[in-house]
Design an enzyme around this catalytic site. Structure first.
Site, PDB file in Angstrom:
ATOM      1  N   HIS A 177      42.541 -12.407  25.094  1.00 18.85           N
ATOM      2  CA  HIS A 177      43.024 -11.493  26.119  1.00 18.85           C
ATOM      3  C   HIS A 177      44.166 -12.123  26.907  1.00 18.85           C
ATOM      4  CE1 HIS A 177      40.049  -8.054  26.538  1.00 18.85           C
ATOM      5  NE2 HIS A 177      39.610  -8.741  25.493  1.00 18.85           N
ATOM      6  N   ASP A 219      44.433  -7.807  33.492  1.00 16.16           N
ATOM      7  CA  ASP A 219      43.710  -7.333  32.319  1.00 16.16           C
ATOM      8  C   ASP A 219      42.963  -6.083  32.785  1.00 16.16           C
ATOM      9  OD1 ASP A 219      42.469  -8.760  29.526  1.00 16.16           O
ATOM     10  OD2 ASP A 219      41.322  -7.115  30.389  1.00 16.16           O
ATOM     11  N   THR A 239      44.231  -4.939  26.037  1.00 15.72           N
ATOM     12  CA  THR A 239      44.686  -5.745  24.899  1.00 15.72           C
ATOM     13  C   THR A 239      44.207  -5.212  23.555  1.00 15.72           C
ATOM     14  OG1 THR A 239      42.816  -7.209  25.258  1.00 15.72           O
ATOM     15  CG2 THR A 239      44.902  -7.905  26.206  1.00 15.72           C
ATOM     16  N   ALA A 268      45.064 -21.819  11.926  1.00 18.59           N
ATOM     17  CA  ALA A 268      46.247 -21.527  11.106  1.00 18.59           C
ATOM     18  C   ALA A 268      47.301 -20.834  11.961  1.00 18.59           C
ATOM     19  CB  ALA A 268      45.847 -20.614   9.950  1.00 18.59           C
ATOM     20  N   HIS A 270      37.536  -9.800  11.242  1.00 16.26           N
ATOM     21  CA  HIS A 270      36.495  -9.205  12.085  1.00 16.26           C
ATOM     22  C   HIS A 270      37.030  -7.964  12.806  1.00 16.26           C
ATOM     23  CE1 HIS A 270      39.141 -11.259  14.760  1.00 16.26           C
ATOM     24  NE2 HIS A 270      38.429 -11.015  15.833  1.00 16.26           N
ATOM     25  N   TRP A 324      41.808  -6.723  17.573  1.00 17.48           N
ATOM     26  CA  TRP A 324      43.033  -5.917  17.584  1.00 17.48           C
ATOM     27  C   TRP A 324      44.290  -6.741  17.349  1.00 17.48           C
ATOM     28  CZ3 TRP A 324      44.103  -1.395  16.240  1.00 17.48           C
ATOM     29  CH2 TRP A 324      45.303  -0.781  16.600  1.00 17.48           C
ATOM     30  N   ASN A 325      44.327  -7.969  17.896  1.00 14.14           N
ATOM     31  CA  ASN A 325      45.520  -8.791  17.670  1.00 14.14           C
ATOM     32  C   ASN A 325      45.703  -9.072  16.182  1.00 14.14           C
ATOM     33  OD1 ASN A 325      46.365  -9.491  20.531  1.00 14.14           O
ATOM     34  ND2 ASN A 325      44.226 -10.142  20.556  1.00 14.14           N
ATOM     35  N   GLY A 338      32.067  -4.974  20.198  1.00 21.24           N
ATOM     36  CA  GLY A 338      33.082  -4.310  21.026  1.00 21.24           C
ATOM     37  C   GLY A 338      33.841  -3.226  20.265  1.00 21.24           C
ATOM     38  N   ASP A 339      35.161  -3.359  20.307  1.00 25.26           N
ATOM     39  CA  ASP A 339      36.042  -2.357  19.679  1.00 25.26           C
ATOM     40  C   ASP A 339      36.133  -2.505  18.164  1.00 25.26           C
ATOM     41  OD1 ASP A 339      37.156  -4.879  19.909  1.00 25.26           O
ATOM     42  OD2 ASP A 339      39.200  -4.144  20.038  1.00 25.26           O
TER      43      ASP A 339
END
Ligand code: U2F
Length: 460
Positions: free
Chosen positions: A20, A113, A141, A340, A357, A360-361, A380-381
């Site tokens: 975040h 946030d 985010t 990485a 997983h 979102w990023n 979560g999302d």
């Protein structure tokens, strides 16, 4: 002579868990460059700040400000819950100190946030004191779908019920009361709507998300790391309810400046065949359980899919010894690293798929590099993200039964890396990549929204 006092003072309030704070800082760096006469006090836990600000830059107008985590008085042992319970007090106090540190220049804008909903209250209090220009900008985010699911909490709980109260047996129903959700099932949103899985909105996290949803309409801007054409129906619906500003994908607008490749992933990828490698990473918050880890290992053991696996050291103990030895001895088999340079890895021509997983990023990084996904969401999302990837965007697949088994993982890897369906996913992801590029070009919607945000900050 001492530097002149800043013309303006902006408080940035970060959420220190998961990924975040890093994207928030990327955005703030851009704002700080656009407004060199403004001081940005970056309020965050000491641990998270020390990971973000590796070297101090005295010329920067972004000042890391560590929270005093003892404040707020909670005795809860779980750092996540303790942070949530004490955040309202500790951020307020730290803002007062930040004003003193800025030579008394009052904070005229709070960028937080979105989870830190109480920043809206802080700004309201300032307005009541006559500080009318003060503004609150909330930064979400994740994607527009999960913010919409949270925003529609009451509608969804009323229509579909909650655990033990009506929801049982309705999990496969398609959602028809939220714009843009016509391909999404009740079971896809359970983890991101507060109180659907727990009867009441009780836990610290659910309460925070629920209060956030109720507070967002009063924010002067709600920034989302996405682009308008990705989910136009949801975007338009949210625009009618709050001052939504889609400013993404962040990885395209704010690409990494310095890339470190401590474990030499990129030279290893140079030696692999085009689109042959599967990149594996489960982000920074959760990992699949050990038996699933082993099932994924078994799927890779056949040697059909060279892999680059970014794996936290604490999980290495789960790997069978033979597997670790083979990785060490056979360079063509695969590579395991602690970290990485993910954005660069996904942009490498050898990478053909991403086991993820569904953070979102990671999804956006895959999208802007045109890489299809294999999804193992956890919390979560992530489940709703998977549903969009599979059934709305058509850029990836889930696993049979939603978990890793040896045969299920092999099937998913085949589908993405070596089937016609995989080619179609690659075509679809290229279309999204094109739309993302359009929105991040001069005059594109994300750039226009970013410019509007800069003006908003400068008018405070
Ligand atoms: C939480 O997400 P996570 O931190 O678990 O995962 P991502 O959103 O995918 O972000 C991971 C980031 O870490 C980087 C990677 C991403 O930018 O490039 N990274 C890396 O550079 N090298 C590595 O070896 C491994 C990762 C939450 F759990 C999710 O549900 C949310 O969607 C997300 C955003 O709110 O935050």
């Amino acid at each position: 002579p001492p530097p002149p006092p800043p013309r303006r003072h902006v408080a940035v309030c970060a959420f220190p868990f998961g990924t975040h704070a890093a994207p928030l800082l990327h955005l703030v760096k851009h704002l700080a460059t656009a407004s060199p006469d403004t001081r940005f006090s970056f309020l965050n836990t000491a641990t998270s700040n020390s990971a973000l600000f590796t070297k101090s830059d005295p010329s920067s107008n972004i000042i890391p400000c560590n929270l005093n985590e003892e404040e707020g008085g909670s005795r809860n042992g779980n750092p996540f819950v303790r942070f949530i319970e004490t955040a309202g007090v500790s951020f307020r106090r730290r803002m007062e100190v930040a004003e003193e540190e800025a030579g008394g220049v009052k904070i005229s804008c709070v960028i937080s946030d979105a989870f830190l909903w109480f920043c809206g209250e802080i700004v309201d209090e300032e307005k009541e004191k006559g500080n009318n220009l003060c503004s609150w900008i909330a930064v979400w985010t994740s994607n527009v779908a999960s913010i919409s699911a949270a925003f529609h909490t009451d509608v969804l709980r009323t229509k579909y019920g909650v655990v033990k109260q009506g929801i049982e047996g309705r999990e496969d129903e398609v959602i028809d009361c939220v714009p843009g959700f016509s391909n999404i099932r009740v079971k896809d949103i359970l983890d991101c709507v507060p109180g659907m899985l727990s009867e009441t909105i009780n836990s610290a996290f659910d309460q925070m998300t629920y209060k956030m949803a109720l507070s967002l309409p009063k924010a002067d801007g709600v920034v989302v790391n996405s682009f308008e054409k990705l989910s136009p129906t949801i975007t338009n619906d949210l625009k009618s309810k709050m001052k939504l500003l889609c400013i993404g994908p962040f990885p395209s607008i704010f690409p990494p400046q310095i890339v470190t490749d401590k474990y030499e992933c990129l030279p290893w990828l140079d030696k692999q065949k085009e689109k042959s490698v599967v990149y594996i990473s489960f982000g920074t918050v959760a990992t699949p359980p050990p038996h699933e880890f082993l099932a994924l290992v078994e799927a890779l053991e056949g040697g059909e899919f060279p892999f680059l696996w970014s794996m936290n050291d604490s999980n290495k103990g789960l790997l069978p010894l033979g597997f670790v030895d083979r990785v060490r001895e056979d360079e063509a088999f695969g590579k395991i690293v602690e970290w990485a340079p993910q954005m660069k890895v996904l942009g490498h021509p050898s990478v053909g798929g991403f086991v993820t997983h569904c953070g979102w990023n990671s999804i956006l990084e895959s999208m802007v590099n045109g890489v299809p996904l294999i999804c193992r969401p956890m919390l979560g999302d992530q489940k709703v993200n998977q549903r969009f990837i599979e059934s709305v965007f058509g850029v990836g697949v889930g696993l049979e039964g939603g978990v890793f088994t040896k045969s299920g993982a092999i099937k998913a890897l085949h589908r993405v890396l070596s089937s016609d369906q995989g080619k179609e996913m690659r075509r679809n992801v290229q279309v999204l990549r094109g739309l993302a590029e359009e929105s991040t070009k001069q005059g594109g919607s994300s750039i226009e929204n970013l410019n509007a945000l800069i003006k908003l900050v400068q008018s405070a």
